[in-house]
Design an enzyme around this catalytic site. Sequence first.
Site, mmCIF file in Angstrom:
data_model
loop_
_atom_site.group_PDB
_atom_site.id
_atom_site.type_symbol
_atom_site.label_atom_id
_atom_site.label_comp_id
_atom_site.label_asym_id
_atom_site.label_seq_id
_atom_site.Cartn_x
_atom_site.Cartn_y
_atom_site.Cartn_z
ATOM 1 N N GLU A 209 0.862 -1.367 -0.094
ATOM 2 C CA GLU A 209 -0.114 -0.219 -0.091
ATOM 3 C C GLU A 209 0.743 1.498 0.160
ATOM 4 O O GLU A 209 0.552 1.893 0.766
ATOM 5 C CB GLU A 209 -0.833 -0.029 1.181
ATOM 6 C CG GLU A 209 -1.945 -1.018 0.838
ATOM 7 C CD GLU A 209 -2.883 -1.299 1.995
ATOM 8 O OE1 GLU A 209 -3.105 -0.745 3.027
ATOM 9 O OE2 GLU A 209 -3.782 -1.798 2.513
ATOM 10 N N GLU A 342 -5.497 -8.181 -0.390
ATOM 11 C CA GLU A 342 -5.998 -7.995 1.133
ATOM 12 C C GLU A 342 -7.660 -8.226 0.105
ATOM 13 O O GLU A 342 -8.040 -7.403 -0.483
ATOM 14 C CB GLU A 342 -5.751 -6.900 1.087
ATOM 15 C CG GLU A 342 -4.042 -6.959 1.821
ATOM 16 C CD GLU A 342 -3.953 -6.199 3.008
ATOM 17 O OE1 GLU A 342 -5.323 -5.372 3.619
ATOM 18 O OE2 GLU A 342 -2.668 -5.240 2.909
#
Length: 543
Positions: A209, A342
């Site tokens: 991220e 995810e």
Amino acid sequence: MTTANRRRSLATALVSSLSADGASAERAELPTGPLSPARVVVDLDLPGATISRHLYGHFAEHLGRCIYGGFFVGEDSEIPNTRGIRDDVVAALRALHIPNLRWPGGCFADEYHWKDGIGPREQRPRMVNSHWGDVVEDNSFGTHEFLDLVELLDTEAYVNGNVGSGTVQEMSEWIEYLTRADDSPMAALRRANGRDEPWKVPFFGIGNESWGCGGNMRAEDYAALARQYSTFVRDHAGNQVTRIAAGAADGDLAWTESLMQVFGESLIERPEARPNPFQAISLHHYTVSGPWAEKGNAADFTEGGWYLTLSRAYEIDALLARHSTAMDRYDPYRTVGLVLDEWGTWWDVEPGTNPGFLYQQNTLRDALVASIHFDAFHRHAGRLTMANIAQTVNVLQAMILTDPDTGALVLTPSYHVFAMNVGHHDAAAVPVHLTLPERTASVDGRELPLLSASASVKDGSALISLTNVHATAGRTVELDLRGAELRGHRATVLTSETLQSVNTPETPSAVSPRELSAVRSTPSGLEIDLPPASYVTVQLGLA
């Protein structure tokens, strides 16, 4: 069907999603009364892309009680363990044949320095886990403990490196420590810490991220770093690494484009060559049915909240298609993998628990979010090479919940969907054509098909997955099985007494699979009665 009956069947039921769901009131247009039979055509003789077992991957972060108290209790615990790793957790996950495990994060990965987690535990430095609960991490579960867990699980390691606060050298030395066999400096350090032989590490993440907790970077800046860091994640001693660049959140196609531009024209001009410098890019997407500040409770929701959540679960199909299409422009032969590392439901934490630990309950609603996702994964198996549920134990849409006081272990409804789908691992996806007699329902402006399906074939058998989304109406499904002779069948159903039922130490099987007997042979295949709010798999023996 007469016009009058059709009008009655299309009459709308207006269902509100109240504040208990963490969302403003919404209206759902649903058919009322009994649902007419649905027809599902399955072309068993047209195998397509292989459904990689890695689409059923897992994720374990240093977050809340996922590692400590979940996987790892220490050798001195009264809970049965092997070198500090819970035996019951290992047994439960081995039963799922989990193909890979991602570690140490997540956001934690970009503040984790791997050398702090090796050597004698009593000498390891502590750190603050600033992302998750602002707690002190003692690094007692580090590289050796993780790879020990991987071996106990008989799975494959997906290690996520630190780009946000780490260095190229740190990442390069970690892969050397993990996988090099000779007397190199890092291999010698590994031996000094008790491990002679190198490990196999087939997957390595280049940060996490990076658009957010991994550094708040711009896409073009991270793309340059991904090129640099990936270059120094070497293939040592025959260990070929799939390097996974930190990809986009949700619908950020510009981020995906920036990463694909790294390849230039190389994937078109040399499609037979292995992509370089990385081989896959990631994507993160969670199913959230309310505003971020008020997501709702996992087990306290209305019927409206049920439909709203499942309508949002269906978004994954279009999202995968959009990112795959963006990648196709640079990679028409699909040599770069898309990794959804995810995904899952994200609710408000359970009352009385640490807000930074992300502990939530798990109901049939979560299980059907998973089954809808898996159907989409199977359809996109030509591009999607891995997916990792967030997370495996005690965090978000967990497979396993452990009681912090008694140590009791509970298998969640989501766990059972993974178990029922093991037959899809490394099978070939086959076309499924679904015909619903009613108009597509809609919720919150989104289409909500009331039935989801997918199928695969492998080794003389087939597995068909069917999800009945309707909360109160059963559904008969006519399976038109083409291209193979049916030699036998067995059906399994997952449903619950109420939509809000949960498994607990006192009622561990409140939501658990059972045999479904409502299956009848027909000239074209099978006819199956699906209970309301249910997930069904049908195992077929083929001639």
